[in-house]
Design a protein around this motif. Structure first.
Motif, PDB file in Angstrom:
ATOM      1  N   THR A   1       0.743  -1.099  -0.089  1.00  0.00           N
ATOM      2  CA  THR A   1       0.043   0.044  -0.004  1.00  0.00           C
ATOM      3  C   THR A   1       0.846   1.064  -0.090  1.00  0.00           C
ATOM      4  O   THR A   1       1.736   1.192   0.761  1.00  0.00           O
ATOM      5  CB  THR A   1      -0.843   0.005   1.264  1.00  0.00           C
ATOM      6  OG1 THR A   1      -1.926  -1.248   1.204  1.00  0.00           O
ATOM      7  CG2 THR A   1      -1.869   1.111   1.205  1.00  0.00           C
TER       8      THR A   1
ATOM      9  N   SER B   1      -4.635   3.256  -8.427  1.00  0.00           N
ATOM     10  CA  SER B   1      -4.869   4.245  -8.983  1.00  0.00           C
ATOM     11  C   SER B   1      -3.999   4.431 -10.174  1.00  0.00           C
ATOM     12  O   SER B   1      -2.897   4.413 -10.022  1.00  0.00           O
ATOM     13  CB  SER B   1      -4.609   5.446  -8.302  1.00  0.00           C
ATOM     14  OG  SER B   1      -5.076   6.764  -9.005  1.00  0.00           O
TER      15      SER B   1
ATOM     16  N   THR C   1      -9.543   4.271 -10.823  1.00  0.00           N
ATOM     17  CA  THR C   1      -8.979   3.237  -9.863  1.00  0.00           C
ATOM     18  C   THR C   1      -9.370   1.725 -10.371  1.00  0.00           C
ATOM     19  O   THR C   1     -10.494   1.800 -10.781  1.00  0.00           O
ATOM     20  CB  THR C   1      -9.857   3.571  -8.456  1.00  0.00           C
ATOM     21  OG1 THR C   1      -9.290   4.713  -7.898  1.00  0.00           O
ATOM     22  CG2 THR C   1      -9.559   2.435  -7.478  1.00  0.00           C
TER      23      THR C   1
ATOM     24  N   GLU D   1      -3.318   1.878  -3.804  1.00  0.00           N
ATOM     25  CA  GLU D   1      -4.301   2.349  -2.988  1.00  0.00           C
ATOM     26  C   GLU D   1      -4.559   1.099  -1.886  1.00  0.00           C
ATOM     27  O   GLU D   1      -4.811   1.373  -0.651  1.00  0.00           O
ATOM     28  CB  GLU D   1      -5.511   2.531  -3.415  1.00  0.00           C
ATOM     29  CG  GLU D   1      -5.500   3.449  -4.643  1.00  0.00           C
ATOM     30  CD  GLU D   1      -5.191   4.754  -4.111  1.00  0.00           C
ATOM     31  OE1 GLU D   1      -5.806   5.197  -3.140  1.00  0.00           O
ATOM     32  OE2 GLU D   1      -4.691   5.713  -5.015  1.00  0.00           O
TER      33      GLU D   1
END
Length: 113
Positions: A44, A67, A76, A96
């Motif tokens: 992440t 993204s 996304t 993300e």
């Protein structure tokens, strides 16, 4: 880095990860002169910096959420989605939710080997 030139079958567990950026690592799964498959794992917040190349690229989102910027558009994408990047178009990724992309390139990315 372990590479498999034109491997008919690929044992994922036998391949090593290559760290390519903070929070981003990849495995070159198999390739020949015309086509290459690369697995890219993101933590992440990991970033695939904006860049372009002369290769045609298609990517499959195996897991996570990203993204993705392609040219002037950003969307996304999530597990099960895919996207297409034409040659010489600027593109990049921001993770993300930790996950894996499977990238296909034609011709193969000589700069990866």
């Amino acid at each position: 880095m372990t590479t498999q030139l034109a491997a008919l079958f690929v044992d994922d567990e036998s391949l090593s990860w290559e760290q390519v950026a903070e929070g981003v690592k990849r495995k070159i799964m198999t390739y020949d002169a015309n086509l290459m498959m690369v697995k890219v794992a993101f933590e992440t917040g990991g970033i695939g910096a904006a860049h372009s190349h002369y290769h045609t690229q298609m990517s499959y989102v195996a897991s996570g959420a990203f993204s993705i910027m392609i040219g002037e558009e950003t969307r996304t994408v999530r597990a099960g989605d895919a996207y297409y990047i034409p040659p010489n178009v600027w593109h990049g990724a921001v993770c993300e939710e930790a996950g894996v992309l499977v990238d296909l390139f034609t011709p193969m990315r000589e700069d990866f080997v």
